[in-house]
Scaffold this motif. Structure first.
Motif, PDB file in Angstrom:
ATOM      1  N   TRP A  99       0.827  -1.211   0.000  1.00 42.58           N
ATOM      2  CA  TRP A  99       0.000   0.000   0.000  1.00 42.58           C
ATOM      3  C   TRP A  99       0.863   1.265   0.000  1.00 42.58           C
ATOM      4  O   TRP A  99       0.505   2.271  -0.603  1.00 42.58           O
ATOM      5  CB  TRP A  99      -0.925   0.002   1.216  1.00 42.58           C
ATOM      6  N   PRO A 111      -4.548   2.907   4.106  1.00 40.98           N
ATOM      7  CA  PRO A 111      -5.888   3.014   4.685  1.00 40.98           C
ATOM      8  C   PRO A 111      -5.895   3.717   6.033  1.00 40.98           C
ATOM      9  O   PRO A 111      -6.953   3.953   6.599  1.00 40.98           O
ATOM     10  CB  PRO A 111      -6.286   1.546   4.858  1.00 40.98           C
ATOM     11  N   ASN A 136      -8.590  -9.267  -1.004  1.00 42.23           N
ATOM     12  CA  ASN A 136     -10.037  -9.448  -0.899  1.00 42.23           C
ATOM     13  C   ASN A 136     -10.725  -8.914  -2.154  1.00 42.23           C
ATOM     14  O   ASN A 136     -11.059  -7.728  -2.237  1.00 42.23           O
ATOM     15  CB  ASN A 136     -10.585  -8.721   0.336  1.00 42.23           C
ATOM     16  N   LEU A 187     -14.106  -6.884  -1.959  1.00 37.87           N
ATOM     17  CA  LEU A 187     -14.022  -5.502  -1.507  1.00 37.87           C
ATOM     18  C   LEU A 187     -13.321  -4.611  -2.522  1.00 37.87           C
ATOM     19  O   LEU A 187     -13.393  -3.390  -2.426  1.00 37.87           O
ATOM     20  CB  LEU A 187     -13.280  -5.438  -0.162  1.00 37.87           C
ATOM     21  N   SER A 188     -12.625  -5.209  -3.483  1.00 36.41           N
ATOM     22  CA  SER A 188     -11.910  -4.431  -4.491  1.00 36.41           C
ATOM     23  C   SER A 188     -12.770  -4.142  -5.709  1.00 36.41           C
ATOM     24  O   SER A 188     -12.509  -3.184  -6.440  1.00 36.41           O
ATOM     25  CB  SER A 188     -10.651  -5.188  -4.927  1.00 36.41           C
ATOM     26  N   LEU A 201     -12.793  -9.587   6.173  1.00 36.80           N
ATOM     27  CA  LEU A 201     -13.086  -8.160   6.291  1.00 36.80           C
ATOM     28  C   LEU A 201     -14.537  -7.875   5.934  1.00 36.80           C
ATOM     29  O   LEU A 201     -15.215  -7.093   6.603  1.00 36.80           O
ATOM     30  CB  LEU A 201     -12.143  -7.355   5.395  1.00 36.80           C
ATOM     31  N   PRO A 261     -17.646  -2.831   9.685  1.00 43.19           N
ATOM     32  CA  PRO A 261     -16.524  -1.876   9.693  1.00 43.19           C
ATOM     33  C   PRO A 261     -16.699  -0.736  10.685  1.00 43.19           C
ATOM     34  O   PRO A 261     -15.732  -0.035  10.981  1.00 43.19           O
ATOM     35  CB  PRO A 261     -16.503  -1.356   8.247  1.00 43.19           C
ATOM     36  N   TYR A 288     -10.578  -1.268  14.960  1.00 44.28           N
ATOM     37  CA  TYR A 288     -11.599  -1.583  13.959  1.00 44.28           C
ATOM     38  C   TYR A 288     -11.045  -2.622  12.971  1.00 44.28           C
ATOM     39  O   TYR A 288      -9.822  -2.743  12.808  1.00 44.28           O
ATOM     40  CB  TYR A 288     -12.020  -0.311  13.214  1.00 44.28           C
ATOM     41  N   PRO A 289     -11.931  -3.380  12.307  1.00 48.26           N
ATOM     42  CA  PRO A 289     -11.460  -4.475  11.438  1.00 48.26           C
ATOM     43  C   PRO A 289     -10.431  -4.072  10.391  1.00 48.26           C
ATOM     44  O   PRO A 289      -9.478  -4.804  10.141  1.00 48.26           O
ATOM     45  CB  PRO A 289     -12.762  -4.955  10.778  1.00 48.26           C
ATOM     46  N   HIS A 290     -10.597  -2.890   9.769  1.00 43.02           N
ATOM     47  CA  HIS A 290      -9.686  -2.518   8.677  1.00 43.02           C
ATOM     48  C   HIS A 290      -8.273  -2.245   9.160  1.00 43.02           C
ATOM     49  O   HIS A 290      -7.335  -2.189   8.356  1.00 43.02           O
ATOM     50  CB  HIS A 290     -10.230  -1.304   7.913  1.00 43.02           C
ATOM     51  N   THR A 291      -8.078  -2.056  10.464  1.00 40.82           N
ATOM     52  CA  THR A 291      -6.740  -1.796  10.997  1.00 40.82           C
ATOM     53  C   THR A 291      -6.009  -3.083  11.373  1.00 40.82           C
ATOM     54  O   THR A 291      -4.863  -3.032  11.824  1.00 40.82           O
ATOM     55  CB  THR A 291      -6.813  -0.884  12.238  1.00 40.82           C
ATOM     56  N   ARG A 309      -7.901 -10.647  11.538  1.00 42.12           N
ATOM     57  CA  ARG A 309      -9.345 -10.594  11.315  1.00 42.12           C
ATOM     58  C   ARG A 309      -9.950 -11.993  11.282  1.00 42.12           C
ATOM     59  O   ARG A 309     -11.063 -12.209  11.774  1.00 42.12           O
ATOM     60  CB  ARG A 309      -9.651  -9.862  10.006  1.00 42.12           C
TER      61      ARG A 309
END
Length: 518
Positions: free
Chosen positions: A50, A57, A92, A95-96, A357, A362, A406-409, A415
């Motif tokens: 990333w 993110p 994922n 989600l993309s 995820l 979220p 939170y899940p995205h972290t 996860r």
């Protein structure tokens, strides 16, 4: 030199708390070179990808060091590389991909923007690339939405999109996670073939050490945000220098089949009889499951393997009654010991889905996610819920420091452990696991497999394990069913299937896995 990272560090500052994601990263990728990136879940592999793409993110990040591309300093202009010089296949795919656009529309928009062609020309290019990743014309993928295709088909579509822009560097973050052994080998071979033909560099991020060993020229090992070793792949796997690298390589071994066949495990807790399921698409009916007959016994681990699109996840959803079958019935053993027709969601059946995820809210913290099932069902005071929560997170070895996040972290593996803990918190009698180890490194995979064995013995639990990873299945399950084009073609103990497969398709799966090992 195509890409050069020089002393790159990435830190975030939240409420005066400093978090280091990357620590003095030095990495070089030559033109046409395949570089592998391995390490435990949460080591920073995805965060590094990333960072290269300016796709972070996390807010409030501070980057130090230099990132060069084609010998130009792109540290502050990395976003200009996206979609032109560099493309990425994310872990994922659901989600993309845009859920309200067809695959064809998403594909054509990207190709039109990249090359300035017409819509008709872009669709021709899209069809050509979909064929190259083994998505045939008759599957009508371009006219479907992401939720209408399997996880493996989504992943292949993502690979096709990423390659269609003709990048100089392709970053593949667990690009073959959702694929069975045959397709995993085909896709990796295709990526490698395209790399050689078009002089494209690849950065393969994977937990699959065997694939990295086979397809990468060089390999970097990450631990806690740092690259602890970077060398030629052959040298790394044969003579690793760093102690962490040595421990990681030692965990790479052929998995021996578990030939457990205890006669005491013959109490049926779930029975599937004459099950059929089809989906309507473009005025046609597509049969997904055909005449499925299967019994699941108490305190066993039953494995189901099969290629992407064979109907594995559809079967899991019917067992959970998220969707309903067209014909046939499912019976479940109730609390009184009677087999009853199963036609609505039942807390005695719980699940861990492949997309960790996407299955976690979220907007909720991890502790809120884990508390929610207990709050809905009631029966426990706050102290009792906290005790149960602590017991579950201890079983899956989830750090209490993550509960406020939170899940995205979280990393993919973290996860997945949250998902397993949430599934266990209601004390189900049948736990359905859809690719539970696909997002985990090889060490964490073993931790989860050991956990499954512990749960069978101590929690009076039965497990249905759905996986593409034949080695994982062979080590773990007591009984194995092979699903091919919606039908169960073999059902035996894993030792028999591994050594004496009856069907050609089963033989091809085992051969593909063996070829990767070799």
């Amino acid at each position: 030199m195509l890409l050069s990272l020089q002393n790159v560090s990435l830190k975030s500052y939240n409420q005066n708390i400093e978090t280091t994601f990357l620590d003095s990263i030095n990495l070089e990728i030559e033109s046409g070179e395949a570089v592998g990136l391995i390490g435990e879940t949460g080591s920073g592999k995805t965060m590094l990808a990333w960072t290269i793409l300016d796709q972070l993110p996390v807010l409030g990040c501070v980057i130090t060091g230099k990132i060069f591309f084609k010998n130009k300093d792109m540290t502050n202009n990395r976003s200009r590389l996206k979609g032109r010089e560099v493309s990425m296949v994310f872990q994922n795919p659901m989600l993309s991909l845009n859920p309200i656009q067809t695959i064809g529309k998403q594909f054509s928009l990207i190709v039109m923007k990249r090359f300035g062609v017409t819509k008709e020309e872009s669709l021709i290019i899209a069809k050509q690339w979909l064929e190259r990743v083994y998505l045939k014309k008759e599957t009508d993928i371009l006219n479907r939405y992401p939720h209408q295709i399997s996880g493996g088909q989504m992943q292949r579509a993502m690979i096709a999109i990423a390659m269609s822009i003709k990048p100089k560097l392709l970053i593949a973050d667990e690009a073959t996670t959702a694929l069975d052994a045959n397709l995993r080998e085909e896709i990796l071979h295709l990526i490698n073939e395209l790399r050689v033909q078009n002089n494209i560099s690849t950065l393969l991020i994977s937990h699959d050490l065997l694939s990295i060993k086979k397809y990468c020229d060089k390999t970097a090992v990450m631990k806690a945000g740092s690259i602890v070793e970077f060398s030629e792949t052959d040298i790394l796997f044969n003579k690793p220098k760093n102690s962490y690298s040595k421990s990681l390589i030692r965990s790479l071994k052929l998995i021996k089949p578990n030939n457990s066949n205890d006669e005491d495990k013959k109490l049926t807790i779930c029975s599937i009889n004459n099950l059929y399921k089809s989906y309507a698409h473009s005025s046609k009916q597509k049969n997904v499951l055909k005449n499925i007959n299967l019994d699941i016994y108490k305190n066993e681990i039953l494995g189901i393997i099969g290629e992407s699109g064979s109907g594995k996840s559809t079967l899991a959803k019917i067992l959970l009654q998220i969707i309903h079958q067209d014909k046939g019935e499912v019976s479940v053993l109730d609390e009184n010991g009677n087999m009853t027709i199963h036609n609505k969601p039942n807390r005695r059946l719980s699940a861990v889905f492949q997309d960790s995820l996407g299955s976690l809210n979220p907007r909720m913290t991890i502790v809120e996610i884990l508390m929610e099932p207990m709050e809905i069902s009631g029966g426990l005071d706050l102290s009792g819920m906290n005790d149960k929560l602590n017991n579950c997170i201890e079983k899956v070895e989830l750090s209490t420091n993550l509960l406020s996040r939170y899940p995205h972290t979280l990393s993919g593996g973290q996860r997945q452990r949250v998902s397993i803990a949430r599934a266990l918190i209601q004390n189900p009698s049948l736990l359905i696991l859809d690719e539970p180890t696909s997002a985990l490194d090889i060490k964490s995979q073993q931790t989860i497999l050991d956990l499954l064995q512990f749960l069978i013995k101590d929690d009076n639990l039965t497990i249905l394990l759905i996986s593409h990873d034949i080695r994982i299945v062979m080590e773990t399950v007591d009984r194995l069913a092979v699903l091919y084009k919606g039908e169960i073609i073999e059902e035996e103990d894993p030792y028999t299937i591994l050594n004496h497969p009856k069907r050609r398709y089963t033989k091809s799966l085992i051969t593909a896995e063996y070829n990767i090992v070799s």
